[in-house]
Write a protein that holds these residues in place. Sequence first.
Motif, short mmCIF file in Angstrom:
data_model
loop_
_atom_site.label_atom_id
_atom_site.label_comp_id
_atom_site.label_asym_id
_atom_site.label_seq_id
_atom_site.Cartn_x
_atom_site.Cartn_y
_atom_site.Cartn_z
N THR A 84 -14.82 -11.05 19.66
CA THR A 84 -15.40 -12.21 18.99
C THR A 84 -15.26 -13.44 19.87
O THR A 84 -14.19 -13.78 20.34
CB THR A 84 -14.68 -12.46 17.65
N THR A 106 -31.95 -18.19 20.52
CA THR A 106 -31.99 -18.45 19.08
C THR A 106 -33.35 -18.17 18.46
O THR A 106 -33.48 -18.21 17.23
CB THR A 106 -31.60 -19.90 18.79
N ARG A 117 -28.86 -22.11 14.46
CA ARG A 117 -28.89 -20.72 14.05
C ARG A 117 -27.60 -20.04 14.50
O ARG A 117 -27.20 -20.13 15.67
CB ARG A 117 -30.10 -20.02 14.65
N THR A 118 -26.96 -19.34 13.60
CA THR A 118 -25.65 -18.76 13.89
C THR A 118 -25.70 -17.27 14.21
O THR A 118 -24.67 -16.69 14.55
CB THR A 118 -24.69 -18.97 12.70
N ASP A 119 -26.87 -16.66 14.09
CA ASP A 119 -26.96 -15.21 14.32
C ASP A 119 -27.83 -14.88 15.52
O ASP A 119 -28.46 -13.83 15.59
CB ASP A 119 -27.51 -14.50 13.08
N PRO A 161 -25.87 -5.58 14.25
CA PRO A 161 -24.83 -6.40 13.63
C PRO A 161 -24.14 -7.29 14.66
O PRO A 161 -24.30 -7.12 15.86
CB PRO A 161 -23.86 -5.36 13.07
N ALA A 162 -23.36 -8.23 14.16
CA ALA A 162 -22.61 -9.13 15.04
C ALA A 162 -21.71 -8.32 15.97
O ALA A 162 -21.11 -7.32 15.57
CB ALA A 162 -21.78 -10.09 14.21
N SER A 209 -22.76 -6.69 18.60
CA SER A 209 -23.53 -5.67 19.32
C SER A 209 -23.87 -6.17 20.73
O SER A 209 -24.18 -7.34 20.94
CB SER A 209 -24.83 -5.34 18.57
N LYS A 235 -25.07 -10.57 23.58
CA LYS A 235 -24.20 -10.15 22.49
C LYS A 235 -24.63 -10.84 21.21
O LYS A 235 -24.83 -12.06 21.19
CB LYS A 235 -22.72 -10.48 22.78
N ARG A 236 -24.75 -10.08 20.15
CA ARG A 236 -25.18 -10.63 18.87
C ARG A 236 -24.08 -11.51 18.29
O ARG A 236 -22.92 -11.10 18.19
CB ARG A 236 -25.51 -9.50 17.88
N CYS A 237 -24.43 -12.74 17.93
CA CYS A 237 -23.48 -13.66 17.32
C CYS A 237 -23.39 -13.37 15.83
O CYS A 237 -24.22 -12.69 15.25
CB CYS A 237 -23.91 -15.10 17.56
N GLY A 238 -22.40 -13.98 15.17
CA GLY A 238 -22.29 -13.80 13.73
C GLY A 238 -21.02 -14.44 13.23
O GLY A 238 -20.17 -14.87 13.99
#
Length: 414
Positions: free
Chosen positions: A15, A32, A243-245, A389-390, A392, A411-414
């Motif tokens: 993370t 984003t 945007r957070t994802d 998913p976050a 990834s 890398k996917r954020c989340g």
Amino acid sequence: MPNNDNQHAADPRATTAERQLDATGNHRVLITGTGLYTPEHAVSNEALVASFNAWVAADNAANAEAIARGEREPRTESSAEFIVKASGIHSRYVLDAEGILDPERMRPRLPARDNDQPSVQCEMGVAAAREALAAAGVKAEELDLVIVACSNLERPYPAVAVELQAALEAGGYAFDMNVACSSATFGIETAANAIRSGSAQRVLMVNPEICSAHLNFRDRDSHFIFGDACTAVVLEAADVATRTDGFEVLGTRLVTRFSNAIRNNFGFLNRTAVLEDDVASATTLDSATHREQADDKLFIQEGRRVFREVCPMVAELITTHLGELEADGGDLDRMWLHQANRHMNDMIARRVLGRDPSSEEAPIILDRYANTSSAGSVIAFHLHHADLPAGSLGVLCSFGAGYSAGSVLLKRCG
């Protein structure tokens, strides 16, 4: 090759800390938003083959005496089955189907526009850019930089990027760049470096590819390869993104190696050459029209050589890049590869993963889009990322003429 990786985490799956700078003191970079413009005209293999074979029959008839004397070989027909077996392509989208499918023309009909009208690439770019900006929640006036990166620009200047910037009423500055099919990944690195250094906070990178205009539809080995499309990517500094994802750009790697195996000799110096040289290589039918469009002024390639030389180069690039982040193929959840040829993608993915990829791991969009040059890997990303998913990890990779290749680890954020 310069080191442009963000080494803020030994484990790319870990993370990301809620800091806005990485361990090297550079701004973190996020993708984003993405956008896609798809032309309304779709051309199936069957329709393309019917046009090609009609031209073959007419050309063989026109040269029947020369063929009978053994002075030239008869042209060979194509087939939909041959196209699928050679490439994995079933259809493509193009800006103009009628001109392409006319056996007496076999090239798109895109009328010249007045200088005060928006260019074709600008129109494509606006459509893709607006979707990407909306996805990112970014207003055009908030942009600091607009990059247009593609394999063929419709004019040398003024820059299409500056025209696009004006059409969007975007802020900052803009410029064009061309690294053939690798233009998108090279553009992403250029955008990411501007953000990392602090010279920009929000960048729009656009890939308006009109590949049908530089394709020789009278060449059996390549008449089926390309389609038209435009993609757009919004990149932002982490501290301004809403945007957070999105996807964090963990690092980028680029490589170039000179080769003539893929080439297009069209340029402003063509008009300085002796036109009689072009007549000899132009087709018999409609030769007057095509006298300045000889084969080497369009896309040409040595397909088998490209496959043999590019696949190992790209697989090594991705594997080395992963290793620099203390990861390997087993850590990848998704590979968004350049969409040129199904067999090339399978070979590269197999070398990186150490096994055959699943359709989810290495999604294919070239079956319906064909090769859209630099836009292809971004189309794959645009259409096949929402399910991740976050945490990834994925790689966006393009490769092509030059040779050139670019690897972007995300890398996917989340």
